[in-house]
Design a protein around this motif. Structure first.
Motif, PDB file in Angstrom:
ATOM      1  N   SER A 101       0.913  -1.183  -0.064  1.00 60.86           N
ATOM      2  CA  SER A 101      -0.031  -0.052  -0.071  1.00 60.86           C
ATOM      3  C   SER A 101       1.037   1.314  -0.056  1.00 60.86           C
ATOM      4  N   ASN A 102       2.210   1.042   0.195  1.00 59.69           N
ATOM      5  CA  ASN A 102       3.001   2.343   0.083  1.00 59.69           C
ATOM      6  C   ASN A 102       3.144   2.694  -1.071  1.00 59.69           C
ATOM      7  N   ASN A 175      -1.887   4.038  12.909  1.00 55.59           N
ATOM      8  CA  ASN A 175      -0.704   3.444  13.333  1.00 55.59           C
ATOM      9  C   ASN A 175       0.212   4.744  13.854  1.00 55.59           C
ATOM     10  N   ASP A 200      -6.484   5.087   5.216  1.00 53.05           N
ATOM     11  CA  ASP A 200      -5.560   4.109   5.108  1.00 53.05           C
ATOM     12  C   ASP A 200      -5.947   3.149   6.204  1.00 53.05           C
ATOM     13  N   TYR A 203      -4.861  -1.899   8.591  1.00 49.71           N
ATOM     14  CA  TYR A 203      -5.150  -2.971   9.815  1.00 49.71           C
ATOM     15  C   TYR A 203      -6.751  -2.813   9.865  1.00 49.71           C
ATOM     16  N   THR A 228      -4.160  -3.231   2.521  1.00 49.16           N
ATOM     17  CA  THR A 228      -2.861  -4.127   2.433  1.00 49.16           C
ATOM     18  C   THR A 228      -3.104  -5.633   2.650  1.00 49.16           C
ATOM     19  N   SER A 230      -0.253  -7.102   3.632  1.00 43.54           N
ATOM     20  CA  SER A 230       0.876  -7.307   4.491  1.00 43.54           C
ATOM     21  C   SER A 230       0.648  -7.816   5.867  1.00 43.54           C
ATOM     22  N   LYS A 231      -0.763  -7.274   6.380  1.00 40.57           N
ATOM     23  CA  LYS A 231      -0.813  -7.652   7.870  1.00 40.57           C
ATOM     24  C   LYS A 231      -1.779  -8.658   8.054  1.00 40.57           C
ATOM     25  N   ARG A 239       4.394  -8.298  -1.127  1.00 38.70           N
ATOM     26  CA  ARG A 239       4.110  -6.886  -1.322  1.00 38.70           C
ATOM     27  C   ARG A 239       3.120  -6.656  -2.270  1.00 38.70           C
TER      28      ARG A 239
HETATM   29  N1  PMP Z   1      -0.187   2.114   6.071  1.00 39.48           N
HETATM   30  C1  PMP Z   1      -0.171   1.785   7.492  1.00 39.48           C
HETATM   31  C2  PMP Z   1      -0.910   2.555   8.426  1.00 39.48           C
HETATM   32  C3  PMP Z   1       0.960   0.969   7.728  1.00 39.48           C
HETATM   33  O1  PMP Z   1       1.131   0.496   8.867  1.00 39.48           O
HETATM   34  C4  PMP Z   1       1.609   0.415   6.734  1.00 39.48           C
HETATM   35  C5  PMP Z   1       2.450  -0.618   7.098  1.00 39.48           C
HETATM   36  N2  PMP Z   1       3.574  -0.536   8.348  1.00 39.48           N
HETATM   37  C6  PMP Z   1       1.478   0.649   5.522  1.00 39.48           C
HETATM   38  C7  PMP Z   1       0.315   1.533   5.088  1.00 39.48           C
HETATM   39  C8  PMP Z   1       2.368   0.064   4.325  1.00 39.48           C
HETATM   40  O2  PMP Z   1       2.325  -1.417   4.242  1.00 39.48           O
HETATM   41  P1  PMP Z   1       2.452  -2.075   2.782  1.00 39.48           P
HETATM   42  O3  PMP Z   1       3.353  -1.167   1.822  1.00 39.48           O
HETATM   43  O4  PMP Z   1       3.053  -3.218   3.416  1.00 39.48           O
HETATM   44  O5  PMP Z   1       1.091  -2.489   2.434  1.00 39.48           O
END
Ligand code: PMP
Length: 366
Positions: A101-102, A175, A200, A203, A228, A230-231, A239
Protein backbone atom coordinates in the motif's frame (compact mmCIF):
# COMPACT_ATOMS: atom_id res chain seq x y z
CA UNK A 1 36.50 -1.92 -1.35
CA UNK A 2 33.50 -1.23 -3.58
CA UNK A 3 34.05 0.72 -6.77
CA UNK A 4 33.23 4.40 -6.25
CA UNK A 5 33.24 4.30 -2.46
CA UNK A 6 35.21 7.58 -2.39
CA UNK A 7 32.07 9.41 -3.45
CA UNK A 8 30.04 10.77 -0.55
CA UNK A 9 26.32 11.47 -0.46
CA UNK A 10 27.08 15.18 -0.06
CA UNK A 11 29.05 15.10 -3.32
CA UNK A 12 25.97 14.14 -5.33
CA UNK A 13 23.69 16.66 -7.03
CA UNK A 14 20.79 15.55 -4.82
CA UNK A 15 17.56 17.59 -4.69
CA UNK A 16 17.96 20.29 -2.04
CA UNK A 17 14.79 19.18 -0.26
CA UNK A 18 16.16 15.65 0.21
CA UNK A 19 19.51 16.73 1.70
CA UNK A 20 19.99 15.75 5.33
CA UNK A 21 16.99 13.41 5.39
CA UNK A 22 17.23 9.89 6.79
CA UNK A 23 15.61 6.88 5.09
CA UNK A 24 12.55 5.24 6.66
CA UNK A 25 13.16 1.88 8.26
CA UNK A 26 12.75 -0.11 11.41
CA UNK A 27 15.96 -1.93 12.40
CA UNK A 28 15.95 -5.44 10.85
CA UNK A 29 17.81 -7.21 13.66
CA UNK A 30 18.30 -10.92 14.11
CA UNK A 31 16.51 -11.22 17.45
CA UNK A 32 14.53 -14.25 18.75
CA UNK A 33 11.26 -12.30 19.20
CA UNK A 34 10.55 -9.68 16.54
CA UNK A 35 7.51 -7.58 17.39
CA UNK A 36 8.39 -4.34 15.63
CA UNK A 37 6.80 -4.19 12.18
CA UNK A 38 3.18 -5.30 12.69
CA UNK A 39 3.52 -8.43 10.58
CA UNK A 40 1.28 -11.44 11.06
CA UNK A 41 3.37 -13.83 13.20
CA UNK A 42 1.79 -16.93 11.68
CA UNK A 43 3.54 -18.25 8.57
CA UNK A 44 1.32 -19.20 5.63
CA UNK A 45 -0.18 -22.70 5.88
CA UNK A 46 1.46 -25.48 3.78
CA UNK A 47 -1.49 -25.59 1.32
CA UNK A 48 -1.02 -21.89 0.58
CA UNK A 49 2.73 -22.31 0.16
CA UNK A 50 2.15 -25.20 -2.27
CA UNK A 51 -0.45 -23.20 -4.19
CA UNK A 52 1.87 -20.16 -4.49
CA UNK A 53 4.71 -22.42 -5.68
CA UNK A 54 2.48 -24.10 -8.25
CA UNK A 55 1.12 -20.75 -9.48
CA UNK A 56 4.66 -19.36 -9.76
CA UNK A 57 5.74 -22.45 -11.69
CA UNK A 58 2.82 -22.02 -14.06
CA UNK A 59 3.49 -18.35 -14.87
CA UNK A 60 7.27 -18.91 -15.03
CA UNK A 61 6.70 -20.54 -18.42
CA UNK A 62 5.66 -17.09 -19.68
CA UNK A 63 8.33 -14.98 -18.01
CA UNK A 64 9.53 -13.77 -21.44
CA UNK A 65 6.24 -11.81 -21.71
CA UNK A 66 5.22 -8.72 -19.75
CA UNK A 67 2.48 -9.21 -17.15
CA UNK A 68 -1.12 -8.05 -17.51
CA UNK A 69 -0.52 -4.33 -17.09
CA UNK A 70 -3.98 -3.84 -15.59
CA UNK A 71 -3.82 -6.89 -13.28
CA UNK A 72 -7.49 -7.51 -14.02
CA UNK A 73 -7.82 -11.03 -12.61
CA UNK A 74 -6.14 -10.03 -9.36
CA UNK A 75 -8.32 -6.92 -9.08
CA UNK A 76 -11.40 -9.09 -9.58
CA UNK A 77 -10.29 -11.34 -6.73
CA UNK A 78 -9.55 -8.38 -4.46
CA UNK A 79 -12.92 -6.80 -5.30
CA UNK A 80 -14.67 -10.08 -4.47
CA UNK A 81 -12.90 -10.23 -1.09
CA UNK A 82 -13.69 -6.60 -0.22
CA UNK A 83 -17.29 -6.89 -1.42
CA UNK A 84 -17.70 -10.02 0.67
CA UNK A 85 -16.25 -8.48 3.82
CA UNK A 86 -17.96 -5.07 3.56
CA UNK A 87 -21.23 -5.88 1.77
CA UNK A 88 -20.53 -3.13 -0.79
CA UNK A 89 -20.88 -4.44 -4.40
CA UNK A 90 -17.40 -3.55 -5.66
CA UNK A 91 -16.02 -4.76 -8.99
CA UNK A 92 -12.52 -4.78 -10.54
CA UNK A 93 -13.21 -1.26 -11.86
CA UNK A 94 -13.33 -0.05 -8.23
CA UNK A 95 -10.02 -1.64 -7.27
CA UNK A 96 -6.40 -0.88 -8.03
CA UNK A 97 -3.36 -2.83 -6.83
CA UNK A 98 0.34 -2.10 -6.38
CA UNK A 99 3.52 -3.32 -4.66
CA UNK A 100 2.34 -2.75 -1.10
CA UNK A 101 0.00 0.00 0.00
CA UNK A 102 3.02 2.30 0.21
CA UNK A 103 3.10 2.25 -3.60
CA UNK A 104 -0.65 2.87 -3.66
CA UNK A 105 -0.14 5.94 -1.43
CA UNK A 106 2.74 7.13 -3.60
CA UNK A 107 0.66 6.84 -6.77
CA UNK A 108 -2.15 8.77 -5.07
CA UNK A 109 0.22 11.61 -4.18
CA UNK A 110 1.78 11.54 -7.67
CA UNK A 111 -1.68 12.02 -9.14
CA UNK A 112 -3.33 14.32 -6.58
CA UNK A 113 -0.41 15.92 -4.71
CA UNK A 114 2.88 17.25 -6.04
CA UNK A 115 4.55 20.66 -6.21
CA UNK A 116 2.25 23.49 -5.10
CA UNK A 117 -0.12 21.04 -3.42
CA UNK A 118 -0.70 20.16 0.23
CA UNK A 119 -1.33 16.88 2.07
CA UNK A 120 -2.64 16.90 5.63
CA UNK A 121 -2.58 14.18 8.28
CA UNK A 122 -3.41 13.90 11.98
CA UNK A 123 -0.28 13.11 13.98
CA UNK A 124 1.03 10.94 15.41
CA UNK A 125 0.21 8.61 12.52
CA UNK A 126 1.93 6.45 9.93
CA UNK A 127 5.32 8.07 9.40
CA UNK A 128 5.46 7.12 5.71
CA UNK A 129 2.66 9.58 4.87
CA UNK A 130 4.92 12.66 5.26
CA UNK A 131 7.87 10.78 3.71
CA UNK A 132 5.90 9.88 0.57
CA UNK A 133 4.67 13.48 0.51
CA UNK A 134 8.30 14.64 0.56
CA UNK A 135 9.29 12.22 -2.21
CA UNK A 136 6.50 13.56 -4.43
CA UNK A 137 7.24 17.17 -3.40
CA UNK A 138 3.85 17.55 -1.78
CA UNK A 139 3.86 20.01 1.14
CA UNK A 140 3.11 18.16 4.39
CA UNK A 141 0.78 19.81 6.88
CA UNK A 142 0.47 18.04 10.27
CA UNK A 143 -2.67 18.51 12.38
CA UNK A 144 -3.08 17.36 15.98
CA UNK A 145 -4.93 14.50 17.65
CA UNK A 146 -6.24 14.67 21.21
CA UNK A 147 -3.85 14.09 24.13
CA UNK A 148 -5.11 10.49 24.29
CA UNK A 149 -4.32 10.08 20.52
CA UNK A 150 -8.00 9.79 19.50
CA UNK A 151 -9.31 11.99 16.71
CA UNK A 152 -11.71 14.83 17.52
CA UNK A 153 -13.97 14.74 14.44
CA UNK A 154 -15.45 18.21 14.96
CA UNK A 155 -12.01 19.74 15.36
CA UNK A 156 -10.63 17.68 12.44
CA UNK A 157 -13.44 18.76 10.12
CA UNK A 158 -12.78 22.38 11.10
CA UNK A 159 -9.06 22.08 10.37
CA UNK A 160 -9.78 20.44 7.01
CA UNK A 161 -12.31 23.12 6.03
CA UNK A 162 -9.80 25.85 6.95
CA UNK A 163 -6.61 24.41 5.48
CA UNK A 164 -8.26 22.89 2.39
CA UNK A 165 -5.63 20.16 1.73
CA UNK A 166 -5.45 18.64 -1.76
CA UNK A 167 -4.99 15.25 -0.11
CA UNK A 168 -6.16 14.28 3.37
CA UNK A 169 -4.92 11.18 5.18
CA UNK A 170 -7.05 9.48 7.83
CA UNK A 171 -5.55 6.27 9.22
CA UNK A 172 -8.04 3.85 10.75
CA UNK A 173 -7.09 1.97 12.86
CA UNK A 174 -4.34 4.50 13.34
CA UNK A 175 -0.73 3.38 13.35
CA UNK A 176 1.04 3.67 15.83
CA UNK A 177 -1.74 4.48 18.32
CA UNK A 178 -4.37 1.84 17.45
CA UNK A 179 -7.75 3.57 17.53
CA UNK A 180 -10.32 3.39 14.70
CA UNK A 181 -12.46 6.26 13.58
CA UNK A 182 -16.24 5.60 13.70
CA UNK A 183 -17.93 5.98 10.27
CA UNK A 184 -20.14 8.84 11.51
CA UNK A 185 -17.06 10.83 12.54
CA UNK A 186 -15.39 9.99 9.26
CA UNK A 187 -18.42 11.16 7.29
CA UNK A 188 -18.19 14.54 9.01
CA UNK A 189 -14.52 14.90 8.07
CA UNK A 190 -14.94 13.67 4.48
CA UNK A 191 -17.90 16.02 3.98
CA UNK A 192 -15.65 18.95 4.97
CA UNK A 193 -12.79 17.93 2.65
CA UNK A 194 -12.38 19.79 -0.64
CA UNK A 195 -9.76 17.35 -1.97
CA UNK A 196 -9.06 13.63 -2.08
CA UNK A 197 -9.47 11.77 1.24
CA UNK A 198 -7.33 8.68 1.65
CA UNK A 199 -8.52 6.41 4.45
CA UNK A 200 -5.57 4.16 5.20
CA UNK A 201 -7.12 0.90 6.43
CA UNK A 202 -3.97 -1.23 6.56
CA UNK A 203 -5.25 -2.82 9.81
CA UNK A 204 -8.99 -2.87 9.07
CA UNK A 205 -9.39 -6.64 9.48
CA UNK A 206 -8.41 -6.35 13.17
CA UNK A 207 -11.06 -3.72 13.90
CA UNK A 208 -14.72 -4.26 14.74
CA UNK A 209 -15.70 -0.89 13.21
CA UNK A 210 -17.14 -0.94 9.69
CA UNK A 211 -14.87 -0.02 6.77
CA UNK A 212 -14.94 3.39 5.07
CA UNK A 213 -15.76 1.41 1.91
CA UNK A 214 -19.38 1.86 3.06
CA UNK A 215 -19.05 5.62 2.36
CA UNK A 216 -17.83 5.20 -1.24
CA UNK A 217 -21.27 5.44 -2.78
CA UNK A 218 -21.84 8.77 -1.04
CA UNK A 219 -18.36 10.29 -1.56
CA UNK A 220 -17.09 8.65 -4.77
CA UNK A 221 -15.83 12.02 -5.99
CA UNK A 222 -13.16 12.17 -3.28
CA UNK A 223 -12.90 9.06 -1.10
CA UNK A 224 -10.21 6.38 -1.47
CA UNK A 225 -9.83 3.42 0.87
CA UNK A 226 -6.33 1.95 0.98
CA UNK A 227 -5.76 -1.67 2.08
CA UNK A 228 -2.91 -4.14 2.23
CA UNK A 229 -2.25 -7.87 2.26
CA UNK A 230 0.80 -7.27 4.49
CA UNK A 231 -0.96 -7.59 7.85
CA UNK A 232 -4.05 -9.77 8.30
CA UNK A 233 -3.32 -11.71 5.09
CA UNK A 234 0.19 -12.62 6.28
CA UNK A 235 1.63 -11.55 2.92
CA UNK A 236 4.09 -8.78 3.87
CA UNK A 237 6.88 -10.40 1.85
CA UNK A 238 4.63 -10.71 -1.20
CA UNK A 239 4.19 -6.91 -1.40
CA UNK A 240 0.56 -6.37 -2.36
CA UNK A 241 -1.47 -3.30 -1.49
CA UNK A 242 -4.73 -2.16 -3.05
CA UNK A 243 -7.42 0.46 -2.92
CA UNK A 244 -11.15 0.81 -3.40
CA UNK A 245 -12.58 3.93 -5.02
CA UNK A 246 -14.78 5.17 -7.85
CA UNK A 247 -13.65 3.89 -11.29
CA UNK A 248 -12.64 7.43 -12.35
CA UNK A 249 -10.14 7.58 -9.52
CA UNK A 250 -8.64 4.26 -10.61
CA UNK A 251 -8.40 5.74 -14.13
CA UNK A 252 -6.50 8.75 -12.75
CA UNK A 253 -3.81 6.49 -11.31
CA UNK A 254 -3.13 5.00 -14.74
CA UNK A 255 -1.49 8.35 -15.56
CA UNK A 256 1.27 7.87 -12.98
CA UNK A 257 1.69 4.10 -12.51
CA UNK A 258 4.72 2.50 -14.11
CA UNK A 259 3.76 0.09 -16.87
CA UNK A 260 3.86 -3.55 -15.71
CA UNK A 261 4.52 -2.52 -12.10
CA UNK A 262 3.07 -5.78 -10.73
CA UNK A 263 5.16 -8.74 -11.89
CA UNK A 264 3.50 -11.95 -13.09
CA UNK A 265 4.97 -13.62 -10.01
CA UNK A 266 3.40 -11.06 -7.66
CA UNK A 267 0.03 -11.29 -9.35
CA UNK A 268 0.02 -15.08 -9.35
CA UNK A 269 1.22 -15.33 -5.75
CA UNK A 270 -1.33 -12.81 -4.48
CA UNK A 271 -4.15 -14.63 -6.26
CA UNK A 272 -3.02 -17.93 -4.77
CA UNK A 273 -2.86 -16.35 -1.31
CA UNK A 274 -6.37 -14.93 -1.75
CA UNK A 275 -7.69 -18.43 -2.47
CA UNK A 276 -6.60 -19.30 1.08
CA UNK A 277 -8.02 -16.15 2.66
CA UNK A 278 -10.20 -18.11 5.09
CA UNK A 279 -7.16 -19.88 6.53
CA UNK A 280 -4.93 -16.79 6.84
CA UNK A 281 -7.72 -14.54 8.13
CA UNK A 282 -8.52 -17.11 10.82
CA UNK A 283 -5.41 -15.74 12.54
CA UNK A 284 -7.21 -12.42 13.11
CA UNK A 285 -9.42 -13.77 15.90
CA UNK A 286 -6.43 -15.40 17.57
CA UNK A 287 -4.42 -12.17 17.40
CA UNK A 288 -7.33 -10.10 18.71
CA UNK A 289 -7.69 -12.49 21.67
CA UNK A 290 -3.94 -12.27 22.33
CA UNK A 291 -4.15 -8.49 22.08
CA UNK A 292 -6.67 -8.57 24.93
CA UNK A 293 -4.39 -10.77 27.00
CA UNK A 294 -1.33 -8.56 26.37
CA UNK A 295 -3.26 -5.36 27.17
CA UNK A 296 -4.62 -6.82 30.43
CA UNK A 297 -1.22 -8.10 31.49
CA UNK A 298 0.53 -4.79 30.70
CA UNK A 299 -2.15 -2.84 32.56
CA UNK A 300 -1.78 -5.22 35.51
CA UNK A 301 1.94 -4.38 35.63
CA UNK A 302 1.12 -0.70 35.85
CA UNK A 303 1.79 0.31 32.25
CA UNK A 304 -0.53 2.74 30.50
CA UNK A 305 -1.92 1.10 27.36
CA UNK A 306 -3.60 2.99 24.54
CA UNK A 307 -6.80 1.18 23.43
CA UNK A 308 -6.14 -0.68 20.15
CA UNK A 309 -8.25 -2.06 17.29
CA UNK A 310 -5.16 -3.27 15.48
CA UNK A 311 -2.49 -5.99 15.81
CA UNK A 312 -0.23 -3.80 17.94
CA UNK A 313 -0.45 -1.71 21.09
CA UNK A 314 1.19 1.54 22.14
CA UNK A 315 2.19 1.56 25.79
CA UNK A 316 4.17 3.57 28.35
CA UNK A 317 4.89 5.73 30.06
CA UNK A 318 8.65 5.70 30.24
CA UNK A 319 11.13 8.34 31.38
CA UNK A 320 13.21 7.47 28.35
CA UNK A 321 11.66 5.22 25.71
CA UNK A 322 14.97 4.71 23.87
CA UNK A 323 16.60 3.21 26.96
CA UNK A 324 13.64 0.91 27.59
CA UNK A 325 13.71 -0.14 23.92
CA UNK A 326 17.31 -1.29 24.47
CA UNK A 327 16.30 -3.18 27.64
CA UNK A 328 13.74 -5.15 25.61
CA UNK A 329 16.43 -5.89 23.03
CA UNK A 330 18.71 -7.21 25.80
CA UNK A 331 15.82 -9.55 26.72
CA UNK A 332 15.75 -10.74 23.10
CA UNK A 333 12.57 -8.84 22.24
CA UNK A 334 12.49 -6.29 19.42
CA UNK A 335 9.76 -3.65 19.86
CA UNK A 336 9.38 -0.29 18.13
CA UNK A 337 10.37 3.15 19.28
CA UNK A 338 8.01 5.22 17.13
CA UNK A 339 9.30 8.54 18.40
CA UNK A 340 6.36 9.31 20.69
CA UNK A 341 7.80 10.54 23.98
CA UNK A 342 7.46 8.00 26.78
CA UNK A 343 5.92 5.28 24.60
CA UNK A 344 6.84 2.11 22.71
CA UNK A 345 4.81 0.01 20.29
CA UNK A 346 4.62 -3.76 20.36
CA UNK A 347 3.16 -5.98 17.64
CA UNK A 348 0.96 -8.84 18.83
CA UNK A 349 2.79 -12.10 18.12
CA UNK A 350 2.20 -15.78 18.78
CA UNK A 351 1.28 -16.69 22.39
CA UNK A 352 4.89 -17.77 22.96
CA UNK A 353 6.28 -14.49 21.59
CA UNK A 354 3.81 -12.51 23.68
CA UNK A 355 4.84 -14.50 26.76
CA UNK A 356 8.49 -13.58 26.09
CA UNK A 357 7.48 -9.95 25.69
CA UNK A 358 5.41 -10.00 28.90
CA UNK A 359 8.20 -11.68 30.88
CA UNK A 360 10.58 -8.95 29.71
CA UNK A 361 7.95 -6.32 30.55
CA UNK A 362 7.58 -7.72 34.05
CA UNK A 363 11.32 -7.36 34.65
CA UNK A 364 11.43 -3.93 33.05
CA UNK A 365 8.50 -2.69 35.16
CA UNK A 366 10.33 -3.42 38.41
N1 PMP B 1 -0.33 2.06 6.05
C1 PMP B 1 -0.11 1.84 7.34
C2 PMP B 1 -0.95 2.54 8.35
C3 PMP B 1 0.89 0.94 7.74
O1 PMP B 1 1.13 0.75 9.03
C4 PMP B 1 1.67 0.29 6.75
C5 PMP B 1 2.75 -0.70 7.11
N2 PMP B 1 3.52 -0.41 8.20
C6 PMP B 1 1.40 0.58 5.42
C7 PMP B 1 0.38 1.45 5.10
C8 PMP B 1 2.21 0.02 4.29
O2 PMP B 1 2.27 -1.33 4.25
P1 PMP B 1 2.53 -2.13 2.91
O3 PMP B 1 3.31 -1.24 1.97
O4 PMP B 1 3.30 -3.31 3.35
O5 PMP B 1 1.18 -2.44 2.35
Amino acid sequence: RPVGDGVRLDDLPLREDLRGRTPYGAPQLDVPVRLNTNENPYPPPPELVADVAAAAGEVARNLHRYPDRDAVALREDLAAYLAGSTGVPLTAANVWAANGSNEILQQLLQAFGGPGRVALGFEPSYSMHPIIAAGTRTEWMPAPRREDFSLDAVEAAKVVAERRPDVLFVTSPNNPTGQSIPPEDLREIVAAAPGVVVVDEAYAEFSTWPSAVGLLDEFGDRLVVSRTMSKAFAFAGGRLGYLAAAPALVDALQLVRLPYHLSVLTQAAARAALRHADATLASVARLVAERGRVVDALSGMGFQVVPSDANFVLFGRFQDAATVWRSYLEHGVLVRDVGIAGHLRVTIGTPEENDAFLTASEEISR
